[in-house]
Structure formats: structure tokens, C-alpha cells
Design an enzyme around this catalytic site. Sequence first.
Site, PDB file in Angstrom:
ATOM      1  N   GLU A 254       0.886  -1.173   0.000  1.00 50.32           N
ATOM      2  CA  GLU A 254       0.000   0.000   0.000  1.00 50.32           C
ATOM      3  C   GLU A 254       0.915   1.211   0.000  1.00 50.32           C
ATOM      4  OE1 GLU A 254      -3.294  -0.337   0.178  1.00 50.32           O
ATOM      5  OE2 GLU A 254      -3.329  -2.461   0.673  1.00 50.32           O
ATOM      6  N   CYS A 293      -3.500   7.458   4.399  1.00 48.57           N
ATOM      7  CA  CYS A 293      -3.252   6.926   3.053  1.00 48.57           C
ATOM      8  C   CYS A 293      -4.434   7.201   2.135  1.00 48.57           C
ATOM      9  CB  CYS A 293      -2.974   5.437   3.129  1.00 48.57           C
ATOM     10  SG  CYS A 293      -4.186   4.521   4.083  1.00 48.57           S
TER      11      CYS A 293
HETATM   12  P1  NAP Z   1       8.647   4.765   4.438  1.00 48.92           P
HETATM   13  O1  NAP Z   1       9.872   5.539   4.667  1.00 48.92           O
HETATM   14  O2  NAP Z   1       8.509   4.070   3.156  1.00 48.92           O
HETATM   15  O3  NAP Z   1       8.570   3.744   5.657  1.00 48.92           O
HETATM   16  C1  NAP Z   1       7.540   2.803   5.766  1.00 48.92           C
HETATM   17  C2  NAP Z   1       8.031   1.616   6.568  1.00 48.92           C
HETATM   18  O4  NAP Z   1       9.069   0.960   5.857  1.00 48.92           O
HETATM   19  C3  NAP Z   1       8.617   1.987   7.911  1.00 48.92           C
HETATM   20  O5  NAP Z   1       8.295   0.993   8.843  1.00 48.92           O
HETATM   21  C4  NAP Z   1      10.103   1.996   7.626  1.00 48.92           C
HETATM   22  O6  NAP Z   1      10.874   1.761   8.776  1.00 48.92           O
HETATM   23  C5  NAP Z   1      10.210   0.839   6.687  1.00 48.92           C
HETATM   24  N1  NAP Z   1      11.389   0.840   5.854  1.00 48.92           N
HETATM   25  C6  NAP Z   1      12.015   1.902   5.310  1.00 48.92           C
HETATM   26  N2  NAP Z   1      13.062   1.479   4.563  1.00 48.92           N
HETATM   27  C7  NAP Z   1      13.100   0.144   4.650  1.00 48.92           C
HETATM   28  C8  NAP Z   1      13.930  -0.871   4.120  1.00 48.92           C
HETATM   29  N3  NAP Z   1      14.953  -0.566   3.330  1.00 48.92           N
HETATM   30  N4  NAP Z   1      13.682  -2.150   4.430  1.00 48.92           N
HETATM   31  C9  NAP Z   1      12.662  -2.473   5.223  1.00 48.92           C
HETATM   32  N5  NAP Z   1      11.827  -1.557   5.760  1.00 48.92           N
HETATM   33  C10 NAP Z   1      12.033  -0.271   5.456  1.00 48.92           C
HETATM   34  O7  NAP Z   1       7.386   5.632   4.599  1.00 48.92           O
HETATM   35  P2  NAP Z   1       7.010   6.598   5.780  1.00 48.92           P
HETATM   36  O8  NAP Z   1       7.834   7.818   5.661  1.00 48.92           O
HETATM   37  O9  NAP Z   1       6.979   5.897   7.094  1.00 48.92           O
HETATM   38  O10 NAP Z   1       5.537   6.849   5.391  1.00 48.92           O
HETATM   39  C11 NAP Z   1       5.146   7.936   4.666  1.00 48.92           C
HETATM   40  C12 NAP Z   1       4.666   7.587   3.306  1.00 48.92           C
HETATM   41  O11 NAP Z   1       3.917   6.375   3.298  1.00 48.92           O
HETATM   42  C13 NAP Z   1       3.737   8.633   2.855  1.00 48.92           C
HETATM   43  O12 NAP Z   1       4.417   9.444   1.955  1.00 48.92           O
HETATM   44  C14 NAP Z   1       2.578   7.945   2.233  1.00 48.92           C
HETATM   45  O13 NAP Z   1       2.533   8.191   0.891  1.00 48.92           O
HETATM   46  C15 NAP Z   1       2.799   6.487   2.455  1.00 48.92           C
HETATM   47  N6  NAP Z   1       1.683   5.848   3.129  1.00 48.92           N
HETATM   48  C16 NAP Z   1       0.872   5.070   2.404  1.00 48.92           C
HETATM   49  C17 NAP Z   1      -0.177   4.427   3.005  1.00 48.92           C
HETATM   50  C18 NAP Z   1      -1.073   3.524   2.222  1.00 48.92           C
HETATM   51  O14 NAP Z   1      -1.785   2.704   2.795  1.00 48.92           O
HETATM   52  N7  NAP Z   1      -1.112   3.599   0.939  1.00 48.92           N
HETATM   53  C19 NAP Z   1      -0.400   4.581   4.353  1.00 48.92           C
HETATM   54  C20 NAP Z   1       0.440   5.396   5.076  1.00 48.92           C
HETATM   55  C21 NAP Z   1       1.506   6.000   4.439  1.00 48.92           C
HETATM   56  P3  NAP Z   1      11.541   2.991   9.571  1.00 48.92           P
HETATM   57  O15 NAP Z   1      10.438   3.765  10.155  1.00 48.92           O
HETATM   58  O16 NAP Z   1      12.341   2.298  10.602  1.00 48.92           O
HETATM   59  O17 NAP Z   1      12.323   3.734   8.579  1.00 48.92           O
END
Ligand code: NAP
Length: 681
Positions: A254, A293
Site C-alpha cells: 500500500e 493513506c
Molecule cells: P517509508 O519511509 O517508506 O517507511 C515505511 C516503513 O518501511 C517503515 O516501517 C520503515 O521503517 C520501513 N522501511 C524503510 N526502509 C526500509 C527498508 N529498506 N527495508 C525495510 N523496511 C524499510 O514511509 P514513511 O515515511 O513511514 O511513510 C510515509 C509515506 O507512506 C507517505 O508518503 C505515504 O505516501 C505512504 N503511506 C501510504 C499508506 C497507504 O496505505 N497507501 C499509508 C500510510 C503511508 P523505519 O520507520 O524504521 O524507517
Amino acid sequence: MRLKNYAEGSWVEGTGGGQPLFDACSGEQIATASSAGLDFGAMLAYGRKTGNRNLRKYTFHERGRMLKALALYLMDRKEKYYNTSYRTGATRTDSWIDIEGGIGNLFAYASLRRRLPDLPYFSEGDPAMLSKGGSFIGHHILVPKRGVAIHINAYNFPVWGMLEKCAVNWLAGMPAIVKPATITSFLAEDVVRDIIDSGILPEGALQLICGSAGNLLDFVEDQDVVTFTGSASTGMTLKSHPAIIRNAVPLNMEADSLNCIILGRDASPGTPEFDLFVKEVRREMTVKCGQKCTAVRRIIVPESYIEEVESAIRTSLHGCVIGDPRAQGVRMGALAGKVQVQEVLEKLQLLLSECRLVVGDPNAFDVQLGSAETGAYLPPMLLRQDSPMQASYIHEVEAFGPVATLMPYRNLEEAIELAQKGKGSLCSTFVSYDSEHVTEYTIEAATHHGRILVLDRESSVESTGHGSPMPLLVHGGPGRAGGGEEMGGLRGIRHYMQRCAIQGTPTAITAITQQYQYGARQNQGDIHPFKKHFEDLQIGETLTTHKRTVTEADVVQFANVSWDHFYAHTDATSLEGTPFTQRVAHGYFVLAAAAGLFVDAAKGPVLLNYGLDECRFTKPVYPGMTIGVRLTVKEKTAQEKREEEDYRKGIVKWLVDVYDETGETVAIATILTMVKMKKEV
Ligand code: NAP
């Protein structure tokens, strides 16, 4: 405070300094989180060996009851989570979605147990006839995968994000490793502590990583499932991870989504729909500071109403009090952290290169009851783009905060095209009271959205709104939204189960599915099955009744009793051009006569007739024909006691095969009875 990880059945601290975590409003450091030093390979192995083995042996009913017990346990402790949740910047309303929404998912999935058998696996759909003689058939079963569900979650819903996924994998029979986004992991940790302390889940059903996912994915194997919620770029990295590709591990994603709301042409200023539209936009821009989201990013309105819409949204956002959510009167809290504010501002700059800012100013807004210096605050910001067909950023860039863009459309076709320019989103709302427009929009736009809400004066009374994914409906979206699908009621558990086609004799397939398959061996019982208690009835046990010849008087009397005087039952001269050659018996008479043949009249363990699942009248029954019945135990489902003084009982499904003097089936039905159990405890 140092957060702990829950790994291999113990709470363990990560090594090193850890990542500092902050209160989103005060900026005060509240914890550190580290997963350094965890042996991810060992965690996965433990999950597969201990958690999976423990969960897969439970039936769906046992797993469902476990979810319900857990939901009740967490609900009792919800005030603690609300208090912790303020530190993520969330207001009480925001937290309600996260906390009670998450617990609500446990309840919803617990209830689904009633639609599944009391077995650890289930059969899906109808059997397939694979041979002329009927000795070789096929079916499908779903069994829990033998791996671990790994959930990598976003920061915005630390509780809901965890429970909406775990509810599904636990009901399916798989354990989970949850890796919440680090910045809000203190709230997820709070809830996981209680889950573990409750002792409701079997050992190994849940592990928690507070901190980086490190090399976790290096250890995934073919029976594991990964879900990811977050940014598209991280999603891409995970999707292309060599272990995911090599082992064909399903990864449900997602990601960013440019969700839209559309005002129908009929919903002009002054209509209830116009007001509903403005209210929905305000809610979507301000709830959770737009960090949802599903939040609306694109507001698409008829060009002739755009000025009124802009003005109404401005007025509606005017009273939005921004500040520390612990203070009374605050409507919009803080973003999750300063980093998130910075990210939104960067995206805003991109959007502003092709839009005007018409409401809100990131450099000049009031923070009431809190400090703008220390807190991660932003005001709601409405942008406007009057040539949306030519613009690109508005359809591509997601500012994950209180930001949305207003744009006009000329006709419905253009509105649909604009919606599709988002290249796949989680949700779209169409606000209109015109069924024709609603239908056209929905059918044309459905390819690009995971969910479409139709909002009008009638549905608004009970509508759950644009932004709320519902446990019984699919949550996910195509294309940019990641191409994933979560929840969706029973659809969701299939992600954690392996579907296997099974082939064999009807008798073999009956034994595997625990559902009687037509043509399988029938065992004539020693006593009438209505004299037997639930526990004593065996699948395949059959009663072959004595026979009855149907008479003309039966047909006439049934017509009189039922008042069903349909010509084919009453007028033998009217049958030319019909499938009938004589006055025909009512189908319901045949069924009632069948009951007369198979029912044992004396008071016994059968408590009541519960209804029919399916029924077909396959051959006309004319006066003079003789019918008999084979009544076979098809399926059994134990029922839970609702009150202490209830009987212990279950539902028995019976295959009723009514045949004529040639042995050919004339009617076939599945009837349900409620049957008492022997044991009162
Ligand atoms: P993110 O940086 O992609 O992080 C999401 C998750 O992935 C976090 O738990 C993060 O851990 C983990 N992660 C990051 N790099 C990783 C890697 N290389 N390997 C494994 N896990 C990894 O996103 P975010 O900044 O938390 O969220 C914001 C974005 O998410 C928003 O821009 C939004 O567009 C999107 N979002 C989408 C939805 C949906 O359902 N479509 C819902 C909410 C948010 P860490 O926190 O430890 O870095």
C-alpha cells in the site's frame, strides 16, 4: 525510556544508542528505539517453528474466539493508548480511528469465524465434476501457509496498521512479526506489551521490531508473506529484494495515493450534497493532519461551481483550531514529527510550481494551545489549479499532510479522466444524488480505484466516510497505490493461505473437506438420524425413506392450502407451449412431502428447522409418480452458547435428494436443522 523488541518469546533491548523518538507536539525526546543486535533469521525461524505450529492447529472458531478475547482485553485498556497516542500528534478523534478502529478489526475478523468451518482449513467454492460417471471430482482447499506474516508499517496508524493486518493472519492461522515505523513505534510497543501480557495468543504468534528492519528480508522463505505500507520508493526496494524474488514471496503493498473526491453536476450550491461535499473535504484535510493513506488530495468540481466551492471550503477550514491535541478545543493536532513537516513542505513547493495557494499559509498560522517552535504543526492548505488536464504534479505528487488541490471539470467524461490521472488510488468519492451519473462514474472509474464511496443526502446519515477502510471491504488500490489488497472480509485470509486443488473420488473429497460430496459413499445409520445428538451424527450418514405416490388430490389440496393457483398446477388445458405435459405438482409440495417422508415426529435432539441453503426442482412431478428421499448429513457446525442457560447445539446441513420411481432426482436441496449436543458443558 528505551523501547524493547519482542523476539523469540522475550523482551530484548537493541544495542547501540538507538534512534531518538520525540513527542510530536512538545518536541521532547520520549524514547529511543533500536533493533540492532536482533537475530532476524532466528526470529523468523522461531515464528515458523513455534508460532505457526501453535496457530495452525487451532480451528477457525478457536482463532476467532481468541481474536474476540483479545479485542475485549485491549478495549479495556484503550485509555492508556489514547494517552500515549497524543504524543504522536493525534487528537482523540484521530486516535479513535487508530485505536478503536484497530480493535474493531479484531472484532470484525473474530465474527467471521461463523462463516468458516470449525476446522483449521476450509474448502472454497463448488466442487468440479471431472468425469461422466461421477467417480472423479475436484475441489479446492485452503490451508494456512507454514511461514510468518511480516508487516512493515507506516508511521501514521501504529495501532490500526498492526491490528488490521494481524487480525487477518491470525484468523488464517499464521503468526506475525510486526515492524512499525520507528518514529511512532512507542505506541505500537505499548499495545504489544498488553497483547503479550494477556496470554491470549499462543507462543510465537507475535514478535515486534522497534527500529530498523535491517536485513530481515534476507531471511524470508517461500512460505512467508510480507505486507508493506509506506512510500512507493521503499516499496520498490522491498519488491525487488532478491530473497522476495527468489522465493516468490507474496508482497502486498500500500503506497502513496492521489485520492480524489468529485462533486456531481447535480450537487449545485444549496443542495444537501454540496454541503456534504464541503464537510467531507474539511474532514479529509484535517483528520490526522491529512496523514492518511486514503486522504483526499484532489478535489474535482464542475467548473461553474468552483468559486462557490473554494469559498465554502475556506469558510469551513476557518474555524479549525490547530494545536496540542491534549488541550480542549483543538481540532487538528501535529504531524508525526518535524521531518514529516519538512517532507510536506518540499512536496508543497513542487505543487506550487503549477498551483496557487488559496487557503492556508505554512509561514503564517496560529498554533493555539501549543508551541509552533517545538511542535510539528502545519495549517490546512488548499491549492488551486484551473487547467488540471495540462498539469502533472497535482496527479503525481503526494504531500502527506493537510494539503489538497481544487480543480475544475467541464463534463463527466473529463472528471473521470482526471480521476484516472492519479494512475491508481485507494479511494475515490463521488458526491451526487443522480443515479445515472453515479453509475457512469463508478463503472468508468472503478479500474483506477480500490474503493468508491457514493455520498448523498441518504447515505450520509450512516456513511463511514471517504477515509475509512472497512474490515469487510477491500482496502488497497491499483497502480500508484501499490496494487495491494488488504482485509475485505474473508477475501483477506486467502493472502495467508495456500489454495490447493484436490482431485479424487467423491468419498475421498468428502473426507478431506468434511462436507458430503454428491456421489460419495452413504452409510445407512442404525437409528433415525433425528434421534441422534449433534456429536453422534457422521458426515455421509444417510436415511433412505419409504415412498409416497403423488396424487391429483395432493396438488389440488396444496393449491388450496397455499393459495398458489399458478396455472400449471391448476389448469391442465393451459399447458401448450410450456415444459409440462400434465398438471404438475408444486415444487414446494414436493419439498414438503419430502419432509413428511424424512422427519421423525417424536421429540428428540432436533430443535428446529433453520431454513434452506439451496434448492432445485430438476424434474416435473406429475400425479401418479412415486417419490422417495435420501437424507444425508452434509456438514456440521457447532454453535457457541450466547448465554449461560443456552443449550449446547450445532447446525446440521442435510442433503435432501428426492428421486422418482426411475431413480432420477426430481428435487435436490440443502436444509438446515438446529441439533442439540449431548454434553451440556
Ligand atoms: P517509508 O519511509 O517508506 O517507511 C515505511 C516503513 O518501511 C517503515 O516501517 C520503515 O521503517 C520501513 N522501511 C524503510 N526502509 C526500509 C527498508 N529498506 N527495508 C525495510 N523496511 C524499510 O514511509 P514513511 O515515511 O513511514 O511513510 C510515509 C509515506 O507512506 C507517505 O508518503 C505515504 O505516501 C505512504 N503511506 C501510504 C499508506 C497507504 O496505505 N497507501 C499509508 C500510510 C503511508 P523505519 O520507520 O524504521 O524507517
